[in-house]
Design a protein around this motif. Structure first.
Motif, mmCIF file in Angstrom:
data_model
loop_
_atom_site.group_PDB
_atom_site.id
_atom_site.type_symbol
_atom_site.label_atom_id
_atom_site.label_comp_id
_atom_site.label_asym_id
_atom_site.label_seq_id
_atom_site.Cartn_x
_atom_site.Cartn_y
_atom_site.Cartn_z
ATOM 1 N N SER A 1 -9.473 -12.322 -31.270
ATOM 2 C CA SER A 1 -9.978 -13.031 -30.086
ATOM 3 C C SER A 1 -10.131 -12.149 -28.839
ATOM 4 C CB SER A 1 -9.086 -14.231 -29.769
ATOM 5 O OG SER A 1 -7.743 -13.824 -29.561
ATOM 6 N N PRO A 2 -9.268 -11.127 -28.592
ATOM 7 C CA PRO A 2 -9.495 -10.279 -27.410
ATOM 8 C C PRO A 2 -10.846 -9.576 -27.423
ATOM 9 C CG PRO A 2 -7.270 -9.974 -28.246
ATOM 10 C CD PRO A 2 -7.994 -10.798 -29.257
ATOM 11 N N PHE A 3 -11.416 -9.365 -28.623
ATOM 12 C CA PHE A 3 -12.703 -8.675 -28.705
ATOM 13 C C PHE A 3 -13.880 -9.643 -28.542
ATOM 14 C CE2 PHE A 3 -9.662 -6.385 -31.394
ATOM 15 C CZ PHE A 3 -9.686 -5.125 -30.794
ATOM 16 N N ALA A 4 -13.588 -10.966 -28.522
ATOM 17 C CA ALA A 4 -14.662 -11.958 -28.419
ATOM 18 C C ALA A 4 -15.402 -11.845 -27.096
ATOM 19 C CB ALA A 4 -14.085 -13.361 -28.591
ATOM 20 N N ARG A 5 -14.711 -11.394 -26.043
ATOM 21 C CA ARG A 5 -15.359 -11.263 -24.736
ATOM 22 C C ARG A 5 -16.433 -10.186 -24.738
ATOM 23 N NH1 ARG A 5 -10.223 -9.604 -21.218
ATOM 24 N NH2 ARG A 5 -9.395 -11.281 -22.547
ATOM 25 N N PHE A 6 -16.389 -9.292 -25.733
ATOM 26 C CA PHE A 6 -17.417 -8.255 -25.862
ATOM 27 C C PHE A 6 -18.499 -8.656 -26.869
ATOM 28 C CE2 PHE A 6 -13.332 -6.067 -24.995
ATOM 29 C CZ PHE A 6 -13.633 -5.589 -23.721
ATOM 30 N N GLY A 7 -18.506 -9.942 -27.251
ATOM 31 C CA GLY A 7 -19.521 -10.428 -28.169
ATOM 32 C C GLY A 7 -19.134 -10.326 -29.629
ATOM 33 N N PHE A 8 -17.879 -9.982 -29.905
ATOM 34 C CA PHE A 8 -17.433 -9.873 -31.297
ATOM 35 C C PHE A 8 -17.236 -11.265 -31.897
ATOM 36 C CE2 PHE A 8 -14.246 -9.311 -34.644
ATOM 37 C CZ PHE A 8 -14.780 -8.234 -35.340
ATOM 38 N N PRO A 9 -17.875 -11.573 -33.044
ATOM 39 C CA PRO A 9 -17.757 -12.929 -33.630
ATOM 40 C C PRO A 9 -16.431 -13.123 -34.344
ATOM 41 C CG PRO A 9 -19.134 -11.547 -35.023
ATOM 42 C CD PRO A 9 -18.767 -10.708 -33.825
ATOM 43 N N ALA A 10 -15.372 -13.317 -33.588
ATOM 44 C CA ALA A 10 -14.029 -13.393 -34.167
ATOM 45 C C ALA A 10 -13.884 -14.580 -35.109
ATOM 46 C CB ALA A 10 -12.987 -13.471 -33.047
ATOM 47 N N HIS A 11 -14.306 -15.747 -34.665
ATOM 48 C CA HIS A 11 -14.137 -16.955 -35.486
ATOM 49 C C HIS A 11 -14.978 -16.872 -36.754
ATOM 50 C CE1 HIS A 11 -13.586 -21.171 -36.539
ATOM 51 N NE2 HIS A 11 -14.893 -21.220 -36.748
#
Length: 268
Positions: free
Chosen positions: A145-155
């Motif tokens: 989830s910390p990488f989601a702010r950079f557009g990483f599709p965590a879910h």
């Protein structure tokens, strides 16, 4: 097929290991992988081996599940053992015949590789055996989830990984069912050369692909009918929380790691 397929299976339970936060188990699995590669002498391998045995006893996982996890890679273990014996250079010669030369160093390296593979498969299998697919998905998503702010599709990534793991036993059971059905119809998968055996696999592969696509379509329809729209705005009935038991698990793993590093220095 019962418990013949270990990867992706989950054994429900209420043990200490089952109650650990999935993030804790994922991080400890990564630490265990590093730990196995940190070991530099054969006696030190007893520490990660004892660690796996202790986790198995705490989780109350039948030993047969770990046997079945190792069984599919037995030929890989044998291949890696033989390759390392004859390829690894060394000075202390033990046996020499024709163009082959076995040294003490090559034999030691072959044993190291084999033991490492067995420990890695056993240790990583415990993650899926003691963690439900839903909790595993939540744990992976929380870690990413910390990488989601950079557009990483965590879910989405966590969901795909979990679905893939969950469907491995299902597809393997489907392979076994199709094989038995085709054998009952007179198909022969054991005789002939490699090319003939490969051609004989077509009656299994084609129905398997059809079944896999059908299951994927059914899964997509089931998710859509439940209004699944990805991870955005999604809530959970049970939120993940780290507790005292997770702290104890981290401390114990750190102690095991320190013991390995200390013994490596003593026995080096």
């Amino acid at each position: 097929m019962g418990n013949k397929i270990t990867l992706g299976q989950f054994i429900p339970g209420d043990s200490v290991v089952h109650r650990l936060d999935p993030r804790t188990k994922i991080l400890l699995m990564v630490a265990f992988i590093v730990l196995v590669f940190v070991v530099k002498s054969l006696p030190v391998f007893l520490i990660p081996a004892a660690f796996v045995i202790a986790v198995v006893m705490l989780a109350k996982v039948p030993v047969s599940y770990l046997k079945n996890a190792i069984k599919p890679i037995r030929w890989l273990l044998l291949f890696m053992f033989i390759i390392n014996i004859f390829v690894t250079p060394g000075e202390k010669e033990l046996l020499h015949f024709w163009i082959f030369r076995i040294t003490e160093e090559s034999l030691t390296q072959a044993v190291y590789i084999t033991v490492r593979l067995v420990l890695l498969v056993s240790g990583t299998s415990l993650l899926t055996l003691t963690t439900s697919p839903i909790r595993l998905t939540d744990g992976i998503e929380k870690l990413f989830s910390p990488f989601a702010r950079f557009g990483f599709p965590a879910h989405e990534l966590a969901m795909m990984m979990t679905i893939a793991l969950r469907f491995i036993p299902t597809l393997m059971e489907e392979v076994d069912r199709i094989r038995k059905a085709q054998t009952a119809r007179g198909a022969d998968f054991t005789s002939g050369n490699i090319i003939e055996r490969a051609k004989a696999m077509l009656p299994i592969l084609i129905p398997l692909f059809v079944s896999a696509f059908r299951r994927a379509d059914e899964l997509a329809m089931a998710m859509e009918s439940r209004c699944y729209r990805g991870g955005e705005g999604r809530t959970r009935m049970v939120e993940l929380k780290l507790g005292k038991i997770d702290a104890v698990a981290f401390v114990v793993t750190a102690a095991v790691f320190a013991s390995v590093i200390l013994l490596n220095g003593v026995l080096a």
